[in-house]
Design an enzyme around this catalytic site. Sequence first.
Site, PDB file in Angstrom:
ATOM      1  N   ASN A  44      72.007  29.206  51.458  1.00  0.00           N
ATOM      2  CA  ASN A  44      72.784  28.411  50.950  1.00  0.00           C
ATOM      3  C   ASN A  44      73.589  28.891  50.706  1.00  0.00           C
ATOM      4  O   ASN A  44      74.810  28.982  50.126  1.00  0.00           O
ATOM      5  CB  ASN A  44      72.309  27.209  50.172  1.00  0.00           C
ATOM      6  N   ASN A 186      68.931  26.021  35.928  1.00  0.00           N
ATOM      7  CA  ASN A 186      68.912  24.845  35.114  1.00  0.00           C
ATOM      8  C   ASN A 186      68.081  24.426  33.748  1.00  0.00           C
ATOM      9  O   ASN A 186      67.233  25.026  33.638  1.00  0.00           O
ATOM     10  CB  ASN A 186      68.997  23.516  36.187  1.00  0.00           C
ATOM     11  N   THR A 250      72.917  17.742  46.858  1.00  0.00           N
ATOM     12  CA  THR A 250      71.936  18.778  46.905  1.00  0.00           C
ATOM     13  C   THR A 250      72.532  19.449  47.276  1.00  0.00           C
ATOM     14  O   THR A 250      73.517  19.620  47.897  1.00  0.00           O
ATOM     15  CB  THR A 250      71.339  18.208  48.416  1.00  0.00           C
ATOM     16  N   GLY A 253      73.347  23.646  42.804  1.00  0.00           N
ATOM     17  CA  GLY A 253      73.256  24.770  42.091  1.00  0.00           C
ATOM     18  C   GLY A 253      73.327  25.744  43.367  1.00  0.00           C
ATOM     19  O   GLY A 253      73.696  27.429  42.557  1.00  0.00           O
ATOM     20  N   ASP A 254      73.062  25.880  43.807  1.00  0.00           N
ATOM     21  CA  ASP A 254      72.763  26.606  44.703  1.00  0.00           C
ATOM     22  C   ASP A 254      74.138  26.679  45.052  1.00  0.00           C
ATOM     23  O   ASP A 254      75.235  28.773  45.409  1.00  0.00           O
ATOM     24  CB  ASP A 254      72.263  26.972  46.551  1.00  0.00           C
TER      25      ASP A 254
END
Length: 309
Positions: A44, A186, A250, A253-254
């Site tokens: 990702n 995170n 989803t 964060g990537d």
Amino acid sequence: MKEKITVFGSFAVDLMARTPHLPVPGETVKGSMFKMGPGGKGFNQCVAAKKAGANVTMITKLGRDTFANVALDTMTALDIPKDHIMFSEDVSTATALIMVDETTSQNEIVVTLGACETISKEDIEKVKNEIIESDYLLVQLEVNIDAVENVVKIAHENGVKVILNTAPARAIDEALFSMIDIITPNEVEAEILTGVHISDETKAQEACNIFFEKGVKNVVITSGSRGVFVATPDESKFIPAFKVNAIDTTGAGDAFNGGFCTALAEGKSIWEAAKFGNALAALSVTRLGTTTSMPTREEIDVLIKEIVD
């Protein structure tokens, strides 16, 4: 000239279902849709960086199975080099089972790492030069931990800047922290690694100080829809998120990490890079999926320009 990024990490095939609500233990929920596609934290982040305009290479390990083609076909379509993809002859390609609440956009994920958990010293030796020739190494914790520790040491010893995204959170060798140029947990991961519950910016700074004591040079703590807390030894600042209508968080964060690293490789400051990462993440959550939700560079630039104007 864009500096070179190497992403070392996982690839997994995402098997995603959307539901009216996330099931509780023992409950079966009727889903409203199903989608299969490329994913995995490393992949990702690589795709996010590539679509944002980065000079990026992917290092991961796949099985000799049909799911591997999902990775290879995506790399071909996006013109990502496949020269450093490794294969297991007896372990399958990783998978991620994802459930998304279509009302709240929250998700639950089960990852089976498969081949990504079998990266050996011999595998790494074959890709060592690619790491050494990079300007940035972006890694996560979604492959076997000894492989992460190995590549970080190689990068550090050869002057390659190391960005560690601590997802999913797990114990790592304390000696590794001093080799990290930027750590990007995170709030939950930061608490696991520092013991500090991050309820506000004061607590975020407290967690950052513990990372500094461990030897980490810079800290970026992501806080979802609120934004990111960025700390260097000289200055700390909260960079707010872009406000969007999220439908699937989803891979957010990537998306941030891929964008953040891309901006750094273009010579932007850590503050500008955090803003760029926020923009990429904001756009990604307005679409379904992980890899497939990553925006183009043009879309990112338009969003940032709209806010500035």
